[in-house]
Scaffold this motif. Sequence first.
Motif, PDB file in Angstrom:
ATOM      1  N   MET A   7      37.647  39.673  25.539  1.00  0.00           N
ATOM      2  CA  MET A   7      37.258  39.906  26.932  1.00  0.00           C
ATOM      3  C   MET A   7      38.419  39.452  27.810  1.00  0.00           C
ATOM      4  O   MET A   7      38.902  38.330  27.679  1.00  0.00           O
ATOM      5  CB  MET A   7      35.991  39.113  27.295  1.00  0.00           C
ATOM      6  N   ALA A   8      38.875  40.338  28.696  1.00  0.00           N
ATOM      7  CA  ALA A   8      39.921  39.993  29.659  1.00  0.00           C
ATOM      8  C   ALA A   8      39.374  40.216  31.059  1.00  0.00           C
ATOM      9  O   ALA A   8      38.657  41.193  31.304  1.00  0.00           O
ATOM     10  CB  ALA A   8      41.162  40.844  29.431  1.00  0.00           C
ATOM     11  N   LEU A   9      39.702  39.304  31.985  1.00  0.00           N
ATOM     12  CA  LEU A   9      39.135  39.360  33.331  1.00  0.00           C
ATOM     13  C   LEU A   9      40.207  39.111  34.382  1.00  0.00           C
ATOM     14  O   LEU A   9      41.167  38.381  34.139  1.00  0.00           O
ATOM     15  CB  LEU A   9      38.034  38.296  33.499  1.00  0.00           C
ATOM     16  N   VAL A  10      40.003  39.717  35.547  1.00  0.00           N
ATOM     17  CA  VAL A  10      40.772  39.407  36.751  1.00  0.00           C
ATOM     18  C   VAL A  10      39.779  39.037  37.845  1.00  0.00           C
ATOM     19  O   VAL A  10      38.981  39.880  38.263  1.00  0.00           O
ATOM     20  CB  VAL A  10      41.641  40.584  37.225  1.00  0.00           C
ATOM     21  N   PHE A  11      39.835  37.778  38.279  1.00  0.00           N
ATOM     22  CA  PHE A  11      39.037  37.320  39.409  1.00  0.00           C
ATOM     23  C   PHE A  11      39.872  37.569  40.664  1.00  0.00           C
ATOM     24  O   PHE A  11      40.976  37.033  40.790  1.00  0.00           O
ATOM     25  CB  PHE A  11      38.712  35.839  39.286  1.00  0.00           C
ATOM     26  N   GLN A  12      39.358  38.348  41.606  1.00  0.00           N
ATOM     27  CA  GLN A  12      40.108  38.750  42.792  1.00  0.00           C
ATOM     28  C   GLN A  12      39.672  37.909  43.989  1.00  0.00           C
ATOM     29  O   GLN A  12      38.705  38.242  44.679  1.00  0.00           O
ATOM     30  CB  GLN A  12      39.895  40.236  43.051  1.00  0.00           C
ATOM     31  N   LEU A  13      40.398  36.834  44.231  1.00  0.00           N
ATOM     32  CA  LEU A  13      40.022  35.882  45.270  1.00  0.00           C
ATOM     33  C   LEU A  13      40.307  36.439  46.664  1.00  0.00           C
ATOM     34  O   LEU A  13      41.172  37.307  46.846  1.00  0.00           O
ATOM     35  CB  LEU A  13      40.766  34.564  45.070  1.00  0.00           C
ATOM     36  N   GLN A  14      39.588  35.933  47.663  1.00  0.00           N
ATOM     37  CA  GLN A  14      39.649  36.485  49.011  1.00  0.00           C
ATOM     38  C   GLN A  14      41.025  36.345  49.651  1.00  0.00           C
ATOM     39  O   GLN A  14      41.421  37.174  50.463  1.00  0.00           O
ATOM     40  CB  GLN A  14      38.598  35.809  49.902  1.00  0.00           C
ATOM     41  N   ASP A  15      41.776  35.304  49.304  1.00  0.00           N
ATOM     42  CA  ASP A  15      43.063  35.084  49.963  1.00  0.00           C
ATOM     43  C   ASP A  15      44.217  35.785  49.263  1.00  0.00           C
ATOM     44  O   ASP A  15      45.377  35.533  49.559  1.00  0.00           O
ATOM     45  CB  ASP A  15      43.361  33.592  50.070  1.00  0.00           C
ATOM     46  N   GLY A  16      43.904  36.692  48.340  1.00  0.00           N
ATOM     47  CA  GLY A  16      44.937  37.441  47.637  1.00  0.00           C
ATOM     48  C   GLY A  16      45.344  36.851  46.304  1.00  0.00           C
ATOM     49  O   GLY A  16      46.065  37.494  45.538  1.00  0.00           O
ATOM     50  N   GLU A  17      44.908  35.629  46.031  1.00  0.00           N
ATOM     51  CA  GLU A  17      45.187  35.034  44.726  1.00  0.00           C
ATOM     52  C   GLU A  17      44.389  35.765  43.643  1.00  0.00           C
ATOM     53  O   GLU A  17      43.382  36.415  43.921  1.00  0.00           O
ATOM     54  CB  GLU A  17      44.787  33.560  44.708  1.00  0.00           C
ATOM     55  N   GLN A  18      44.869  35.630  42.407  1.00  0.00           N
ATOM     56  CA  GLN A  18      44.145  36.162  41.258  1.00  0.00           C
ATOM     57  C   GLN A  18      44.097  35.110  40.157  1.00  0.00           C
ATOM     58  O   GLN A  18      44.985  34.266  40.040  1.00  0.00           O
ATOM     59  CB  GLN A  18      44.826  37.425  40.711  1.00  0.00           C
ATOM     60  N   TRP A  19      43.040  35.200  39.381  1.00  0.00           N
ATOM     61  CA  TRP A  19      42.945  34.437  38.149  1.00  0.00           C
ATOM     62  C   TRP A  19      42.756  35.458  37.031  1.00  0.00           C
ATOM     63  O   TRP A  19      41.774  36.181  36.997  1.00  0.00           O
ATOM     64  CB  TRP A  19      41.763  33.472  38.222  1.00  0.00           C
ATOM     65  N   ARG A  20      43.742  35.514  36.148  1.00  0.00           N
ATOM     66  CA  ARG A  20      43.675  36.432  35.014  1.00  0.00           C
ATOM     67  C   ARG A  20      43.502  35.632  33.737  1.00  0.00           C
ATOM     68  O   ARG A  20      44.183  34.622  33.523  1.00  0.00           O
ATOM     69  CB  ARG A  20      44.944  37.293  34.930  1.00  0.00           C
ATOM     70  N   THR A  21      42.603  36.081  32.902  1.00  0.00           N
ATOM     71  CA  THR A  21      42.349  35.373  31.654  1.00  0.00           C
ATOM     72  C   THR A  21      42.071  36.373  30.547  1.00  0.00           C
ATOM     73  O   THR A  21      41.371  37.369  30.749  1.00  0.00           O
ATOM     74  CB  THR A  21      41.177  34.380  31.794  1.00  0.00           C
ATOM     75  N   GLY A  22      42.638  36.118  29.382  1.00  0.00           N
ATOM     76  CA  GLY A  22      42.358  36.909  28.195  1.00  0.00           C
ATOM     77  C   GLY A  22      41.750  36.009  27.140  1.00  0.00           C
ATOM     78  O   GLY A  22      42.359  35.011  26.736  1.00  0.00           O
ATOM     79  N   MET A  23      40.542  36.348  26.697  1.00  0.00           N
ATOM     80  CA  MET A  23      39.786  35.477  25.802  1.00  0.00           C
ATOM     81  C   MET A  23      39.427  36.210  24.512  1.00  0.00           C
ATOM     82  O   MET A  23      39.297  37.439  24.503  1.00  0.00           O
ATOM     83  CB  MET A  23      38.503  35.014  26.498  1.00  0.00           C
ATOM     84  N   ASN A  24      39.250  35.457  23.453  1.00  0.00           N
ATOM     85  CA  ASN A  24      38.805  35.997  22.172  1.00  0.00           C
ATOM     86  C   ASN A  24      37.458  35.412  21.787  1.00  0.00           C
ATOM     87  O   ASN A  24      37.024  34.391  22.328  1.00  0.00           O
ATOM     88  CB  ASN A  24      39.818  35.694  21.069  1.00  0.00           C
ATOM     89  N   SER A  25      36.838  36.050  20.802  1.00  0.00           N
ATOM     90  CA  SER A  25      35.509  35.611  20.368  1.00  0.00           C
ATOM     91  C   SER A  25      35.569  34.495  19.333  1.00  0.00           C
ATOM     92  O   SER A  25      34.565  34.206  18.671  1.00  0.00           O
ATOM     93  CB  SER A  25      34.726  36.802  19.799  1.00  0.00           C
TER      94      SER A  25
END
Length: 352
Positions: free
Chosen positions: A116-134
């Motif tokens: 599972m890979a995710l991009v959290f799109q924060l309001q101030d333009g920052e991002q948190w990207r994470t790539g996870m395994n099971s």
Amino acid sequence: MNRAPICVPCRLAAIAAIVAGAAAAFAWTAGWLTPHRVTAPHIINTFETNYGVHPGFRRNHAKGLCVEGWFESNGNGASVSRAAVFAPGRTPVIGRFAIPGSNPSAPDASVPVRSMALVFQLQDGEQWRTGMNSTPVFAVQTPLQFFRQLVASRPDPATGKPDPAKLDAFYRANPETLPFRQWVKAHPPSSSFANTGFYSINAFIATDANGRRQAIRWQTVPETPYAPQTPEQKTQPDFLSNDLDARLAQGPLRWHLVITVAQPGDPTDDATAAWPADRTQIDAGTLVLQSASPQSEGVCRDVNFDPTILPAGLAPSDDPLLAARSAAYAVSFNRRTREVAKLAQSQGETQP
């Protein structure tokens, strides 16, 4: 419309963190951090040598699909990190489910691991990207070990499968792989992306509003009960995507984002080592996914899920795999996007 005041120091800190992460990845790509040793192009070239080039696709985790939704923070995560994503409220999320491997047409049952890979799109333009395994741990500690594992896994032309003797020799020479192998053996592959838990594997450093720094890992824990892959599913090459579509047609799917906080002495530079089970865990909120789409046209298609792209309040640890992942993802991203551009150009030239 009234707008919240801009925190200039926060912005500068975020920019500095991004620049530092990018510099580390670039240095690793160029081989400066590991002179005379493996670099990101070596790793990506080995994927291509082992499994061929599939133009326009990721060199690993090639088969996948895009998802969209949001993260509903309950505010508990703010106890360890000042990242805006942990303040109470909703953050838009785009992501991707996938299986390991370079073949975008591989049967889903051909590997026991999901991602599972995710991009959290924060309001101030920052991002948190994470790539996870099971899996809660990784197979190897270092980029060099990962490269050697790829070489040992090279398919034999006569059989199309890795040589068991070469793999066994690699495992005997690298006993750090044992926890990963034992975990996979004891946990049958799941029947669905929806009932799978995913782990950050690598450690990260969280900083709270008072400047206190703590090592953390995180996981997404599904609300859907786990069930093992069935014999019937093993005969269906795309059962994971078909199952996800069917479940989402009935409504959104949910995972809890759980942060594990390290104690002094817990390793932060070794992804093969699990932390003790009694470590503090914080339920920071709920990940809600409401739609999926094919990766060929979905919002995740052109995203590089670089795990070192982090908001202020989160930073990479000293785990050597993080810079290596960032660098290898960049090489893969650049190659596949060039391939897509060339394909688009050639198609345009053939149009009347």
